[in-house]
Enzyme design. Structure first.
Site, PDB file in Angstrom:
ATOM      1  N   ASN A   1       2.055  -4.743  10.509  1.00 50.89           N
ATOM      2  CA  ASN A   1       2.550  -4.413   9.127  1.00 50.89           C
ATOM      3  C   ASN A   1       2.573  -3.040   8.906  1.00 50.89           C
ATOM      4  O   ASN A   1       3.417  -2.296   8.281  1.00 50.89           O
ATOM      5  CB  ASN A   1       0.995  -4.812   8.430  1.00 50.89           C
ATOM      6  CG  ASN A   1       1.295  -4.051   6.888  1.00 50.89           C
ATOM      7  OD1 ASN A   1       1.843  -4.807   5.840  1.00 50.89           O
ATOM      8  ND2 ASN A   1       0.490  -3.341   5.883  1.00 50.89           N
TER       9      ASN A   1
ATOM     10  N   ASP B   1      18.852  15.722 -31.797  1.00 51.77           N
ATOM     11  CA  ASP B   1      19.126  16.040 -33.399  1.00 51.77           C
ATOM     12  C   ASP B   1      20.240  17.004 -33.448  1.00 51.77           C
ATOM     13  O   ASP B   1      20.785  17.088 -31.985  1.00 51.77           O
ATOM     14  CB  ASP B   1      17.401  17.191 -33.482  1.00 51.77           C
ATOM     15  CG  ASP B   1      17.731  18.972 -32.951  1.00 51.77           C
ATOM     16  OD1 ASP B   1      17.628  18.292 -31.084  1.00 51.77           O
ATOM     17  OD2 ASP B   1      17.266  19.668 -33.513  1.00 51.77           O
TER      18      ASP B   1
ATOM     19  N   ASN C   1       6.115 -14.161   5.092  1.00 54.75           N
ATOM     20  CA  ASN C   1       4.896 -14.233   6.192  1.00 54.75           C
ATOM     21  C   ASN C   1       4.011 -14.704   6.188  1.00 54.75           C
ATOM     22  O   ASN C   1       3.534 -15.531   6.516  1.00 54.75           O
ATOM     23  CB  ASN C   1       5.235 -12.868   7.322  1.00 54.75           C
ATOM     24  CG  ASN C   1       5.913 -11.940   7.778  1.00 54.75           C
ATOM     25  OD1 ASN C   1       6.848 -13.216   8.814  1.00 54.75           O
ATOM     26  ND2 ASN C   1       6.104 -10.923   7.996  1.00 54.75           N
TER      27      ASN C   1
ATOM     28  N   GLU D   1       0.652  -0.884   0.639  1.00 55.58           N
ATOM     29  CA  GLU D   1      -0.104   0.035   0.392  1.00 55.58           C
ATOM     30  C   GLU D   1       0.494   1.751  -0.289  1.00 55.58           C
ATOM     31  O   GLU D   1      -0.126   2.304  -0.366  1.00 55.58           O
ATOM     32  CB  GLU D   1      -0.642  -0.070   0.952  1.00 55.58           C
ATOM     33  CG  GLU D   1       0.018   0.347   2.691  1.00 55.58           C
ATOM     34  CD  GLU D   1       0.057  -1.253   3.304  1.00 55.58           C
ATOM     35  OE1 GLU D   1       0.479  -2.135   2.002  1.00 55.58           O
ATOM     36  OE2 GLU D   1      -0.308  -1.248   4.403  1.00 55.58           O
TER      37      GLU D   1
END
Ligand SMILES: Nc1ncnc2c1ncn2[C@@H]1O[C@H](COP(=O)(O)OP(=O)(O)OP(=O)(O)O)[C@@H](O)[C@H]1O
Ligand SMILES: [Mg+2]
Length: 838
Positions: free
Chosen positions: A678, A334, A653, A292
């Protein structure tokens, strides 16, 4: 309302110039008075098409709730609170609020910085105010403003042309028609509501190809034709290599998550018969699996990179292009003004037809002086060389220069005769000269040897006409060849050095130019660019795409290329190479700048080129390119670290969770604990965007390698699972701890393995201590670890389902963590040996 007029553009197109001026209450010679302009600006609002979703901060904040993950979490919080799981609900809500505000705050900083950068390079509009032509920001234009337009400019608002000189406009952004449209002043008889029929209206967002004009602003901002369809027009840019990689990565994650979560959910229902527990647990796992933070890590990494290179003179307009900058394998450029100095000097005039040199010079001067299109460096060189007396010549007409004919003509009146003077690329001039078949080979030889010496050569030819009205391209025939004018266009001082450093960095340079191959070869020799092959624009016509892709890869010089051909080469190169850059500054470079994965231009470029580019170099030295590429690679590197981290830690995990669900009679960790775990892990990674990147990593371009990512995921996932299982065994079979203690133990072990492995994964160096992480990363990782490990010992630990572990057990767990890190280092060696060396 954005216009004071109640007429439609169609009706305005049918009116006479003076009527329009009266309706808008403005004088064509003086323009609006400053005070009146300010009043109108207030009344009709700024001339900008805002992205409405961007305006409100609240909306931006709400935007973060659209994330499916947040929605799942919200649902989970609501269900928990209904089921009387107050603590769960509170913690989930806390995590939602914290991560959303973190995202929002970080993204806001990044956005602000990028907007400020963008502002510094916006092009200006020329408006007549109080009889003075002023450079103002396009936003400040209001209805009734008289604006001046010239080649290379972008039309800033919908405006009615009141004066035009050979005005050709590209309005493909509105009509899709890429062929230039001619615009004139004066009323149009019965125009239809089709934009293409309004030949005296120029539309916001179109670009001027040649000629010049004055126009009166009718509609601004959202009231313009462009504004009305802006949403639709916000074309999806071509998917770049990086974006493509991200997409694939997203699918990979989604698949694995779905499978694991479903598996765990089903097992839990079957074995433990508790639907709510199984649901909450699966959600927690889904949250754990989803990277996330990735969007935030990326946008912060990119905006940090953008700020760093801005300080060195590289402005990033489109920050999503930064990683492409880093993974660029090929840079097409160029020649004039990018590889060479933009100050071209006229060296000599060579008359081939017995004409006096001063007369030949005068012809060139007349051509450059009277042509109304964009004055390019060649014209400027002609105009500053000498100033001949041209009082006996008056301009009659003009056939403007374009990049397909590679020539331009003016028609002047002299001694009651009309004289057409054409100047351009010798090959193109010969095509329209008398006796072109039996061309004196002497001329060719002169041209070739001049080119080989590195001179840019233009040819001049003329034809007399009996005075008449109106000349067209068809009159460019049966000309009398007069001679050459030659220019010196030396390479930039640092060009050789830049080529060298780019080559060392693994970036190959190709030159795509409208000029001839001989001059280009000479330049390549001068700057030390090895030439693999040469291709001419004329070879493009019959070559199929797949053959072109091969040929383009094997070619260094593309000479005499038109804008479309340049663009086709970029497309072809993109098929074989991961990221293709284009560096150019002219109107003719705009399509290629857009097509390339990364379009780069210089500050002095035409507005169209600047508009199309992703990156603008504000300094003359090309060496800043190197810095930009390095930053791009760092951004890429740090993003990749996050992805590899996330995969190795989280997947590991989650494999363990899957195993534990099968082996243990209880949940190995409570949903709340998974979420906290987490969250702490994510927090520890927030410093990754500013982490140091190894100097060996930035030496070559990197790009997405989904196979490597997948292998990495499995290798590290399985490794960390093995150690999780070891921890399970210790806690469950050896120490036979209680359920809360088991969960505490695993929480501590898994947090430590996840957080600490970053120091091993972040570098390819062996051993990892050779590479120094940024202080911020060390601090954030250690703080999060400390927070996680002290949590079970705090007074409220019981509420979260934790129970303190005895010290010797913590000691054993630390041992597991250390062993894991050692094995991770060894595994890196193995992967290193088998993949990197290949
Ligand atoms: N002002 C001019 N008058 C006449 N001919 C011109 C003029 N400018 C360019 N040309 C011709 O058109 C050709 C293509 O133009 P130009 O060199 O600007 O193209 P380019 O693709 O931008 O090349 P470069 O790599 O040199 O920038 C030139 O080689 C020259 O022969
Ligand atoms: Mg050019």
């Amino acid at each position: 309302m954005q216009s004071p007029l109640s007429y439609s553009l169609q009706e305005i197109a049918a009116k006479e110039n003076c009527e329009v001026l009266t309706m808008l209450a403005v004088n064509a010679d003086t323009g609006l008075a400053a005070a009146e302009a300010a009043r109108r600006l207030k009344q009709y609002g700024p001339n900008s098409i805002e992205d409405k979703t961007r305006t409100s901060e609240l909306l931006l904040l709400l935007h973060h709730f659209k994330n499916p993950l947040v929605i799942i979490l919200l649902v989970a919080a609501i269900i928990s609170s209904f089921m009387g799981e107050g603590v769960n609900a509170a913690i989930i809500s806390f995590i939602i609020i914290l991560s959303i505000s973190m995202d929002y705050w970080q993204e806001k900083g990044a956005r602000k910085a990028v907007e400020a950068l963008k502002k510094s390079v916006t092009s200006k509009a020329l408006a007549l105010r109080d009889a003075v032509l002023l450079e103002i920001l396009p936003e400040e234009l209001c209805p009734g403003d008289i604006i001046a337009l010239s080649a290379g400019k972008i039309v800033p608002a919908d405006a009615r042309v009141i004066f035009a000189k050979d005005l050709l406009v590209n309005q493909s952004s509105l009509t899709g028609e890429s062929f230039p449209a001619e615009k004139t002043s004066g009323a149009v008889q019965k125009p239809s509501d089709d934009l293409t029929s309004m030949s005296n209206i120029v539309f916001m967002g179109s670009s001027i190809i040649s000629g010049s004009a004055e126009a009166i602003v009718i509609n601004t901002g959202a009231g313009t034709a462009f504004g009305k369809i802006a949403e639709k027009l916000r074309q999806r840019p071509e998917i770049s290599d990086f974006a493509h990689g991200m997409q694939k990565f997203g699918y990979l994650i989604m698949r694995v998550t779905m499978i694991l979560v479903l598996f765990i959910f089903l097992i839990n229902i079957v074995l433990k018969h508790n639907l709510l527990d199984a649901f909450m647990f699966s959600i927690a796992i889904a949250v754990g699996l989803t990277p996330e933070l990735l969007p935030v890590v990326m946008s912060v990494a990119m905006s940090k990179g953008a700020m760093r290179i801005a300080a060195k003179g590289v402005i990033v307009k489109n920050i999503a292009a930064i990683p492409n900058f880093g993974s660029m394998e090929i840079l097409c450029t160029d020649k004039t003004g990018t590889i060479t100095e933009d100050k071209i000097r006229l060296e000599k005039c060579i008359s081939m037809n017995g004409m006096d040199v001063p007369d030949l010079l005068r012809l060139a001067y007349l051509n450059s002086f009277f042509q109304s299109g964009i004055k390019n460096p060649l014209d400027n060189a002609v105009l500053t060389f000498t100033i001949p007396d041209i009082s006996a010549f008056q301009k009659v007409d003009e056939i403007p220069f374009d990049f397909y004919r590679k020539r331009g003509s003016v028609i002047v009146k002299h001694n009651d005769k009309h004289l057409l003077i054409c100047k351009g690329a010798p090959e193109e001039i010969w095509k329209i000269c008398m006796g072109k078949d039996g061309l004196a080979s002497n001329e060719h030889q002169v041209y070739n040897s001049l080119s080989q010496e590195g001179f840019r050569v233009l040819a001049v030819a003329t034809r007399e006409f009996i005075p008449r009205n109106g000349y067209t391209k068809a009159d460019e025939e049966q000309l009398q060849f007069q001679g050459f004018i030659t220019f010196m266009d030396p390479p930039k001082e640092d060009a050789a050095q830049v080529i060298q450093s780019l080559a060392e960095m693994g970036v190959e340079i190709k030159i795509i130019t409208g000029d001839n191959h001989m001059v280009t070869e000479k330049i390549c020799r001068d700057i030390g660019l090895p030439v693999k092959g040469i291709m001419l624009g004329t070879e493009m016509a019959n070559i199929p795409d797949d053959a072109l892709q091969k040929k383009a890869s094997a070619t260094t010089i593309f000479a005499r290329f038109s804008p479309d051909q340049k663009n086709r080469i970029i497309h072809a190169l993109k098929a074989y190479h991961r990221s293709v850059g284009y560096l150019g500054d002219g109107i003719n470079d705009a399509p290629s700048l857009r097509t390339a994965d990364i379009g780069i231009t210089v500050d002095s470029a035409t507005d169209v080129a600047k508009e199309a580019a992703d990156i603008i170099l504000t300094q003359k030295h090309l060496l800043v390119l190197k810095e930009g590429i390095l930053e791009g690679r760092k951004t890429f590197g740090n993003t990749m670290k996050y992805i590899l981290m996330d995969l190795s830690s989280n997947f590991g995990n989650m494999f363990s969770v899957a195993a534990a669900t099968l082996l243990l009679p209880f949940l190995p960790m409570l949903p709340v604990q998974i979420l906290i775990n987490n969250f702490l892990y994510d927090l520890s990674q927030i410093a990754l965007p500013s982490d140091n990147v190894d100097s060996s990593y930035v030496k070559k371009p990197h790009s997405w390698d989904i196979h490597m990512i997948r292998n990495f995921m499995f290798a590290y996932g399985i490794l960390s699972s093995l150690f999780d299982l070891a921890a399970f065994y210790l806690l469950y079979n050896f120490f036979k701890v209680s359920q809360p203690q088991f969960r505490t133990g695993w929480f501590m072990e898994s947090l430590a393995t996840q957080v600490l492995v970053v120091f091993i994964i972040r570098t390819n160096r062996l051993p990892f201590i050779q590479s120094k992480p940024s202080a911020l990363l060390i601090i954030s990782a250690l703080l999060c670890l400390l927070a996680g490990w002290s949590l079970p010992y705090l007074p409220f630990a019981g509420v979260l389902g934790f129970a303190p572990l005895q010290l010797h057990i913590v000691g054993y767990l630390s041992g597991v963590v250390i062993m894991y890190l050692a094995c991770a280092e060894l595994l890196k060696r193995v992967i290193h040996r088998y993949t990197i060396k290949q």
